[in-house]
Design an enzyme around this catalytic site. Structure first.
Site, short mmCIF file in Angstrom:
data_model
loop_
_atom_site.label_atom_id
_atom_site.label_comp_id
_atom_site.label_asym_id
_atom_site.label_seq_id
_atom_site.Cartn_x
_atom_site.Cartn_y
_atom_site.Cartn_z
N CYS A 26 48.03 37.98 55.32
CA CYS A 26 47.00 37.15 54.69
C CYS A 26 47.19 35.65 54.91
O CYS A 26 46.26 34.88 54.73
CB CYS A 26 46.94 37.43 53.19
SG CYS A 26 46.58 39.16 52.81
N TYR A 43 34.24 34.31 39.23
CA TYR A 43 32.86 34.66 39.57
C TYR A 43 31.88 33.59 39.07
O TYR A 43 30.93 33.23 39.77
CB TYR A 43 32.49 36.02 38.97
CG TYR A 43 32.86 37.18 39.85
CD1 TYR A 43 32.07 37.53 40.94
CD2 TYR A 43 33.98 37.96 39.58
CE1 TYR A 43 32.39 38.60 41.75
CE2 TYR A 43 34.32 39.04 40.39
CZ TYR A 43 33.52 39.36 41.47
OH TYR A 43 33.85 40.42 42.28
N LYS A 72 30.67 44.94 32.72
CA LYS A 72 31.07 46.05 33.59
C LYS A 72 32.49 45.84 34.11
O LYS A 72 33.27 46.78 34.22
CB LYS A 72 30.09 46.17 34.76
CG LYS A 72 28.74 46.78 34.38
CD LYS A 72 27.88 46.98 35.62
CE LYS A 72 26.54 47.63 35.25
NZ LYS A 72 25.67 47.82 36.46
N ALA A 85 39.32 47.05 40.33
CA ALA A 85 38.50 46.56 41.44
C ALA A 85 37.81 45.26 41.07
O ALA A 85 37.41 44.49 41.95
CB ALA A 85 37.46 47.61 41.82
N GLY A 86 37.69 44.99 39.78
CA GLY A 86 37.01 43.77 39.33
C GLY A 86 37.90 42.55 39.24
O GLY A 86 37.43 41.43 39.47
N ALA A 116 40.68 42.20 41.08
CA ALA A 116 41.36 42.06 42.37
C ALA A 116 40.35 41.54 43.39
O ALA A 116 39.13 41.64 43.18
CB ALA A 116 41.92 43.40 42.83
N SER A 117 40.83 41.00 44.49
CA SER A 117 39.90 40.58 45.54
C SER A 117 39.34 41.81 46.24
O SER A 117 40.02 42.82 46.38
CB SER A 117 40.62 39.69 46.56
OG SER A 117 41.66 40.40 47.20
N VAL A 152 38.83 36.44 44.47
CA VAL A 152 38.39 37.54 43.61
C VAL A 152 36.87 37.62 43.62
O VAL A 152 36.29 38.71 43.63
CB VAL A 152 38.92 37.35 42.17
CG1 VAL A 152 38.18 38.23 41.18
CG2 VAL A 152 40.42 37.66 42.12
N HIS A 205 37.90 38.41 50.35
CA HIS A 205 39.20 38.22 51.01
C HIS A 205 39.25 38.92 52.37
O HIS A 205 39.88 39.97 52.51
CB HIS A 205 40.28 38.75 50.07
CG HIS A 205 41.69 38.49 50.50
ND1 HIS A 205 42.03 37.61 51.51
CD2 HIS A 205 42.88 39.01 50.05
CE1 HIS A 205 43.35 37.61 51.66
NE2 HIS A 205 43.88 38.44 50.78
N CYS A 251 49.65 33.77 49.66
CA CYS A 251 50.76 34.72 49.79
C CYS A 251 50.45 35.70 50.92
O CYS A 251 49.30 35.85 51.33
CB CYS A 251 50.96 35.48 48.48
SG CYS A 251 49.50 36.37 47.89
#
Length: 397
Positions: free
Chosen positions: A95, A187, A230, A246-247, A249-250, A347, A351, A379
């Site tokens: 990354c 977001y 959600k 999943a929300g 994390a990227s 996020v 990514h 990172c």
């Protein structure tokens, strides 16, 4: 006899551009990583006003190179219409790849080996293949997802990157609620930035030819439609008793980014616009499972080289591989979160792993005001990180 060492050249950013970030199998799914890289590189060079024959080398990061063809960075040069005399090297530091290219460009320029380098990163996670082993004679064949195998899997502990973050969260006492709130704010910032046109100076639209005509993608796709309630209700992905979802994390994405790095002497000679000065850079490493906190090691090293402290930094871009990554590093460094990822982070924005380091760098260059210092850090798998300190300037110092 006393030797007199030559004065090192200063490295400047004279052009910068990135594509919009597309969702996984979204608006950019039909565009290869190479073509995304070409779009970003052409725009960065055009904005720099550097003649193509003055470019010495392309350094391009890409992690998921399978099925991209031989020497992806070289393809960006040749297929992009740049002179065949321009050298090219593909960089894979997971990354950190797209940010490492900028550091390597600065090194080459400081050493006097190069005058102008295009440094970038590209990734089309939507176009990555599955692997099958050779030599099957009879029976079933297992396929491996190259996204996971080469991008998102820790081969040292044989666990997913997300499990590494779960380890950090548990050790540091980072809660699910903290991660969700961090993600929701990311977001919010991203959507506000899109609405206010805060990315217009960094994004170059991607034009996609279809049977029905040309489709133009000009905005980041991922943040749209985000729903806080959600997000809070999502189940953990990597550990049933964990907190990474999943929300928070990227996501998996497509995109490319590039900057033109030039020596101060060459920038003056060519009369290019100047966007920023590269002040310092550093890498740092720790245990692979602790890749999440590696920026907290690379950042102090880069600041020390620059002769600066965290109080001198106006804005920070720290890649949000996971919300827990950002929170862990902010906690260790004692940074004011209102100065971090002010336009939203990975996020929310996405990514595309080989491009992300360069994307946060381009965003930082555009977000800083004249005379301000900024830090970009990211990172990478294997327990490492790259960090760069820049100063916003409009002329060669």
């Amino acid at each position: 006899m006393r030797l007199t060492l030559p004065r090192l050249n200063a490295a400047y950013i004279v052009g910068a551009a990135r594509t919009p970030v597309g969702k996984f199998n979204g608006a950019l799914k039909s565009v290869s990583a190479i073509d995304l890289g070409i779009t970003a590189a052409k725009a960065a060079v055009q904005r720099s006003k550097v003649p193509a024959d003055q470019i010495d080398e392309f350094l391009f990061g890409q992690v998921l190179t399978a099925n991209s063809g031989q020497a992806p960075a070289r393809q960006v040069v040749i297929k992009g219409g740049f002179p065949e005399s321009v050298e090219a090297t593909t960089i894979n530091k997971v990354c950190s790849s797209g940010l490492k290219t900028v550091a390597l460009a600065a090194q080459a320029i400081k050493a006097g080996d190069r005058n102008v380098i295009v440094a970038g990163g590209m990734e089309s996670m939507s176009n990555t293949p599955y692997y099958s082993g050779r030599g099957l004679v009879f029976g079933n064949q297992k396929l491996e997802d190259s996204i996971v195998k080469d991008g998102l899997w820790d081969p040292y502990n044989n666990i997913h990157m997300g499990n590494c973050c779960e380890n950090t969260n548990k050790r540091d006492g980072i809660t699910r609620e903290q991660q969700d709130e961090y993600a929701i704010e990311s977001y919010r910032r991203a959507n506000e930035s899109i609405k206010n046109g805060a990315f217009k100076d960094e994004i170059v639209p991607v034009e996609i030819k279809t049977r029905k005509g040309t489709v133009t993608v000009s905005e980041d796709e991922e943040p749209k439609g985000a729903n806080a309630e959600k997000l809070k209700g999502l189940k953990p992905v990597f550990d049933k008793q964990g907190s990474v979802t999943a929300g928070n994390a990227s996501p998996i994405n497509d995109g490319a980014s590039a900057v033109v790095v030039a020596s101060g002497t060459k920038a003056k000679e060519l009369g290019t616009p100047v966007l920023a000065k590269i002040v310092s850079y550093a890498d740092a490493a720790t245990a692979p499972i602790d890749f999440t906190i590696a920026p907290s090691l690379a950042i102090p090293a880069a600041l020390k080289k620059a002769g600066l402290t965290k109080d001198d930094i106006a804005l920070w871009e720290i890649n949000e591989a996971f919300s827990g990554v950002a929170l862990a590093n902010l906690m260790r460094l004692g940074i004011d979160k209102s100065k971090v990822n002010v336009k939203g982070g990975a996020v929310a924005l996405g990514h595309p792993i080989g491009a992300s380091g360069n994307r946060i760098f381009v965003t930082l260059v555009n977000a800083l005001k004249e005379g301000e210092y900024g830090v970009a850090a990211i990172c990478n798998g294997g327990g490492a990180s790259t960090a760069i300190v820049i100063k916003k300037v409009s002329s060669v110092e």
